[in-house]
Write an enzyme that holds these catalytic residues in place. Structure first.
Site, PDB file in Angstrom:
ATOM      1  N   HIS A 101       0.837  -1.200   0.000  1.00  0.00           N
ATOM      2  CA  HIS A 101       0.000   0.000   0.000  1.00  0.00           C
ATOM      3  C   HIS A 101       0.876   1.256   0.000  1.00  0.00           C
ATOM      4  O   HIS A 101       0.983   1.942  -1.001  1.00  0.00           O
ATOM      5  CB  HIS A 101      -0.920  -0.056   1.220  1.00  0.00           C
ATOM      6  CG  HIS A 101      -1.997   0.972   1.235  1.00  0.00           C
ATOM      7  ND1 HIS A 101      -2.228   1.849   0.219  1.00  0.00           N
ATOM      8  CD2 HIS A 101      -2.943   1.251   2.180  1.00  0.00           C
ATOM      9  CE1 HIS A 101      -3.256   2.620   0.514  1.00  0.00           C
ATOM     10  NE2 HIS A 101      -3.706   2.293   1.708  1.00  0.00           N
TER      11      HIS A 101
ATOM     12  N   HIS B 181      -1.717   0.550 -12.096  1.00  0.00           N
ATOM     13  CA  HIS B 181      -2.584   0.833 -10.952  1.00  0.00           C
ATOM     14  C   HIS B 181      -3.840  -0.010 -11.083  1.00  0.00           C
ATOM     15  O   HIS B 181      -4.314  -0.231 -12.206  1.00  0.00           O
ATOM     16  CB  HIS B 181      -2.949   2.327 -10.942  1.00  0.00           C
ATOM     17  CG  HIS B 181      -3.481   2.805  -9.630  1.00  0.00           C
ATOM     18  ND1 HIS B 181      -4.787   2.619  -9.261  1.00  0.00           N
ATOM     19  CD2 HIS B 181      -2.873   3.441  -8.603  1.00  0.00           C
ATOM     20  CE1 HIS B 181      -4.964   3.132  -8.061  1.00  0.00           C
ATOM     21  NE2 HIS B 181      -3.816   3.628  -7.628  1.00  0.00           N
TER      22      HIS B 181
ATOM     23  N   ASP C 132       3.351   7.045  -7.147  1.00  0.00           N
ATOM     24  CA  ASP C 132       4.597   6.698  -6.472  1.00  0.00           C
ATOM     25  C   ASP C 132       5.825   6.827  -7.350  1.00  0.00           C
ATOM     26  O   ASP C 132       6.950   6.716  -6.864  1.00  0.00           O
ATOM     27  CB  ASP C 132       4.524   5.262  -5.940  1.00  0.00           C
ATOM     28  CG  ASP C 132       3.577   5.182  -4.768  1.00  0.00           C
ATOM     29  OD1 ASP C 132       3.594   6.105  -3.952  1.00  0.00           O
ATOM     30  OD2 ASP C 132       2.825   4.207  -4.680  1.00  0.00           O
TER      31      ASP C 132
END
Ligand code: ACO
Length: 478
Positions: free
Chosen positions: A316, A355, A411
């Site tokens: 996560h 994703h 990220d």
């Protein structure tokens, strides 16, 4: 749920079994093989055509059921009425990870993964990142509307006023080992806060809920900064309430002997943007944890601790750290083609790409990429940036990534910024948890005021043994 039924069903029987109204479609047996598609009879077809409903045929019994489709979903609970006989607990769905199960109705965050859209309370993330502040966004998430001038000032005052924590929390944090992970420290300290505010368990009192929301948003930067200072063996720095939210956080992180610590305005701005981007992301793992824990009606500190625990996990909150490790391993721009070839051959994944929800460029990644420029203008360019840019360029043109709709996610660049700001990788999840607190709390508020919600209690498919006779130790070991 309505049911098209066998002849022996009577209205009285249906009332007894609590099945809703049966549609006036005579049940007819049709030959049906599972792999041929769930063909329904012509009569059923005509009667149900155009309705917002789903007809299910249970081939074990020959019964057909009509379930209303509301907001693109069927009510899973209604499947429980589909039974073989009275002893049958009823049909359920099997959905590990809730990949296709809506657990709530929510008016907070909207995502369209195909189009790369993210909105908080209807406002596009791009506009919020460009024009708003983190505290204004937190207000928007928590209250559902943008604040008036007076509301904003009062909110800002409340949050600033509550940045300090009880001295015993400081002593509690000082008790951690010198090398304690800052996220573990944050997790424990937020949990400990509930013991300082026992009144927070009165979650049905709106004023009380508001007080805890303010305290949590206000104290998270203090706890996060202290966890960082602890790992460095440096004294904890008290909040400076003359400063804004992000500026105060930077001061608590980096102030040494100076009377006042004023971070570069560009860094403050970049941190504000990062905080806005991370404030909420609808029903992700940690938000689901907050809702699940909160559904027991525990106090919000304990519920938010559940969210922090979920975010602590590498699947996560830890992907940006993995991106940095990957970039270091690639080492230089000329090694990028070789690395991409390895990814395409299935040897490893291109971290920071892809994703579960976004099948387009993650809108947050675009904004972060721009924030990189502001940060690097102050800190100097992170040498890994060149490798990241080259990886992105090649991947966005390569059919492997294009055909799988793999684009940079939030990220891909955030780790580079955090590293440039001198954060060690262990701090990355803390930097995520601080702004996400406003999102978690908005979701928690929505949960506790939603009359549809129940204590979270999923079903299981039991696969273990049954009915064994217990043999006492002395007999088993004889
Ligand atoms: N690099 C290379 N190939 C990939 C990547 C990647 N980063 N991501 C997915 N693929 C490929 C898979 O191998 C698969 O290929 P196949 O069809 O030939 O088998 C296909 O794309 C679909 O992949 P899934 O794993 O089914 O996609 P899913 O939606 O389940 O996974 C995930 C999403 C976990 C984010 C994945 O893209 C990934 O592992 N990315 C790298 C890790 C990462 O950046 N995580 C951060 C996510 S953002 C966040 O959590 C805040």
């Amino acid at each position: 749920m309505t049911r098209t039924t066998t002849a022996q069903d009577t209205r009285a029987e249906r009332r007894r079994s609590k099945l809703p109204r049966i549609v006036d479609v005579p049940f007819q047996h049709v030959s049906y093989l599972p792999n041929e598609g769930a063909a329904v009879t012509d009569e059923t077809d005509v009667a149900t055509q155009g309705r917002d409903s789903l007809t299910i045929r249970d081939n074990r019994t020959g019964n057909e059921y009509e379930l209303p489709i509301i907001d693109g979903t069927i009510r899973a609970g209604e499947l429980g009425n589909i039974k073989v006989d009275d002893h049958d607990p009823g049909l359920a769905t099997y959905d590990p990870g809730f990949v296709n199960t809506a657990s709530c109705r929510s008016a907070i965050t909207y995502i369209d993964g195909d189009k790369g859209i993210l909105e908080y309370r209807g406002y596009p993330i791009e506009q919020l990142a460009e024009k708003s502040t983190y505290l204004e966004v937190a207000y928007l998430l928590v209250h559902g509307e943008l604040p008036s001038k007076q509301q904003y000032e009062s909110w800002q005052h409340e949050i600033t006023y509550h940045t300090f924590v009880h001295e015993n929390i400081k002593a509690f944090m000082e008790g951690f080992r010198y090398d304690a992970h800052p996220m573990g420290m944050l997790l424990a300290s937020v949990g400990a806060l509930s013991t300082f505010y026992p009144e927070s368990s009165s979650i049905s009192d709106a004023a009380n809920r508001h007080m805890q929301v303010v305290r949590l948003i206000a104290k998270m930067p203090t706890l996060g900064a202290w966890a960082f200072r602890h790992a460095q063996g440096k004294p904890y720095v008290y909040p400076d309430n003359d400063l804004g939210y992000a500026a105060n956080f930077l001061a608590m992180l980096f102030r040494m002997s100076e009377a006042k610590f004023l971070a570069d305005e560009r860094l403050i701005q970049a941190l504000e943007v990062l905080f806005i981007l991370h404030a909420d992301h609808e029903q992700n793992c940690s938000t689901n944890a907050v809702r699940s824990v909160g559904s027991s009606e525990v106090d919000p500190y304990s519920a938010i601790t559940g969210g922090i625990a979920a975010l602590y996990g590498p699947l996560h909150g830890g992907a940006n750290e993995a991106v940095l490790r990957m970039l270091r391993r690639v080492g230089s721009v000329d090694k990028v083609p070789e690395f991409i070839a390895g990814v395409k051959a299935g040897k490893e994944r291109l971290m920071g790409f892809g994703h579960r929800v976004y099948k387009n460029y993650d809108p947050r990644a675009k904004i972060i990429k721009r924030a990189c420029d502001d940060v690097f203008a102050v800190t100097g360019v992170n040498p890994l940036l060149k490798i990241a840019v080259e990886l992105e360029k090649i991947a966005l043109e390569d059919d492997y990534f294009v055909s799988r709709r793999l684009y940079p996610n939030v990220d891909f660049y955030s780790g580079l910024i955090y590293e440039a700001l001198s954060f060690p990788p262990e701090m990355f999840t803390v930097l995520f948890a601080i702004p996400r607190t406003s999102g978690w709390l908005s979701q928690w508020l929505e949960l506790v005021t939603d009359s549809d919600q129940k204590i979270a209690r999923p079903k299981q498919i039991y696969t273990g043994k049954r009915g064994l006779d217990f043999v006492e130790r002395f007999e088993r070991w004889a």
